[in-house]
Enzyme design. Structure first.
Site, PDB file in Angstrom:
ATOM      1  N   LEU A 287      10.860 -12.126 -10.666  1.00 33.62           N
ATOM      2  CA  LEU A 287       9.744 -11.175 -10.544  1.00 33.62           C
ATOM      3  C   LEU A 287       8.603 -11.800  -9.744  1.00 33.62           C
ATOM      4  CD1 LEU A 287       8.309  -8.514 -11.568  1.00 33.62           C
ATOM      5  CD2 LEU A 287       7.425  -9.918 -13.441  1.00 33.62           C
TER       6      LEU A 287
ATOM      7  N   LEU B 282       5.416 -12.744  -9.617  1.00 29.73           N
ATOM      8  CA  LEU B 282       4.429 -12.935 -10.690  1.00 29.73           C
ATOM      9  C   LEU B 282       3.011 -12.705 -10.179  1.00 29.73           C
ATOM     10  CD1 LEU B 282       5.981 -16.213 -12.173  1.00 29.73           C
ATOM     11  CD2 LEU B 282       6.081 -13.928 -13.201  1.00 29.73           C
TER      12      LEU B 282
ATOM     13  N   GLU C 222      18.943 -12.128 -12.754  1.00 34.94           N
ATOM     14  CA  GLU C 222      19.324 -10.728 -13.011  1.00 34.94           C
ATOM     15  C   GLU C 222      19.960 -10.124 -11.755  1.00 34.94           C
ATOM     16  OE1 GLU C 222      15.350  -9.543 -14.555  1.00 34.94           O
ATOM     17  OE2 GLU C 222      16.441  -9.080 -16.405  1.00 34.94           O
TER      18      GLU C 222
ATOM     19  N   GLU D 152      11.275 -16.690 -18.653  1.00 37.05           N
ATOM     20  CA  GLU D 152      10.431 -15.598 -19.136  1.00 37.05           C
ATOM     21  C   GLU D 152       9.528 -16.026 -20.291  1.00 37.05           C
ATOM     22  OE1 GLU D 152      13.328 -15.137 -17.826  1.00 37.05           O
ATOM     23  OE2 GLU D 152      13.322 -13.253 -16.727  1.00 37.05           O
TER      24      GLU D 152
END
Ligand code: 1HE
Length: 267
Positions: free
Chosen positions: A71, A73, A121, A141
């Site tokens: 992700l 961030l 992922e 995470e």
């Protein structure tokens, strides 16, 4: 319907060679290929078009020394999202990764460096993962105060099991090398993951597309079904695939003994 040439890509690159082997490149090396919202939109567009564009296999690779830092961030921090905003972010991730996993076109991920968080992922949505000596896997995470949102609870748990996934998220445990292979995080550990990914893509692309469609969509769907429903669906899929015109010549070659036999690897 959009075509491959119509795609407007900024953070990814896509090209297809004369044999139908597509190269999809994550192209944000300066940000370690972190997945911002725009990159996810591009992946959705790409995997909407790829299954109907004559692509026989996709090699998913990355610019720079890291496959994907997960992700974005910084974007997530600066957007200051509300819960419902991030829910929709996750739904977009799921759309992209589901299109990839269930699209029926083999996707082979050439991994290197960090394959972490959302990067794992993404990688776990590919059909084959190839690692090199630099590749490492983690789910940071927990230490970021986050939770997975791109399907890890389904796909990573499926690869490594619930207990290992929880350990990775709680403690930041990193897996690499032979250990990562033995857990199933990748299927190959080689010197040059990209060269191997192309070899595998070419091998897969030599199968009839309908067989590959079944392999790269039906198995995933069947995992979501009860055993009874999966067995029924399997018979329907096999009914179509195993009687396709493209298999007739291959069966004839086996019957007349001109087809290659299955032999053990050279020792
Ligand atoms: C980033 C990101 C990112 C790098 N979002 N910008 N993911 C993580 O917790 C992994 C975070 N990243 C790292 O741990 C490291 O960056 C790496 C191990 C991947 C690479 O280290 P390194 O030393 O090569 O690079 P760097 O100096 O840390 O970063 C270089 C630049 O990339 C820098 O930007 P710059 O503008 O300051 O040069 C970094 O900010 C940028 N960068 N990673 C944004 N992730 C759907 S939910 C999914 C939840 C998750 O994925 S959580 C896991 C998040």
């Amino acid at each position: 319907m959009k075509h491959l040439d119509d795609l407007d890509l900024e953070h990814t690159k896509l090209s297809v060679d004369g044999d139908g082997i597509a190269t999809l490149t994550l192209d944000r090396a300066a940000k370690r290929n972190a997945l911002n919202a725009a990159t996810i939109d591009e992946l959705i567009d790409i995997f909407t078009v790829v299954p109907r564009a004559g692509v026989r296999a996709v090699v998913l690779r990355a610019e720079g020394t890291h496959f994907c830092a997960g992700l974005d961030l910084v974007e997530h921090h600066s957007e200051d999202r509300r819960p419902e905003d991030f829910m929709h972010v996750c739904l977009r991730w799921h759309e992209a990764f589901n299109k990839m996993e269930y699209g029926g076109v083999p996707v082979i991920a050439a991994l290197k460096g960090a394959v972490v968080g959302g990067g794992l992922e993404l990688a776990s949505s590919a059909h084959i993962r190839v690692a090199d000596a630099s590749t490492y896997f983690a789910l940071p995470e927990g230490q970021r105060g986050l939770f997975t949102g791109g399907g890890a609870t389904i796909r990573v748990a499926d690869l490594v099991g619930k207990a290992r996934m929880i350990d990775m998220m709680l403690t930041g445990r990193v897996y690499q090398g032979d250990e990562a292979i033995s857990l199933g995080l990748a299927q190959y550990l080689v010197e040059d993951s990209e060269a191997k990914a192309y070899d595998l893509a070419r091998a897969a692309a030599s199968n009839p597309p309908l067989s590959n469609f079944a392999i790269c969509s039906a198995i995933s769907h069947m995992q979501n079904m009860s055993a009874m429903d999966a067995a029924y669906a399997e018979s329907v899929v096999a009914g179509i695939v195993n009687t396709q015109p493209a298999s007739r010549g291959r069966l004839a070659a086996f019957a007349d003994k001109s087809a290659a036999r299955v032999r053990p690897n050279e020792r």
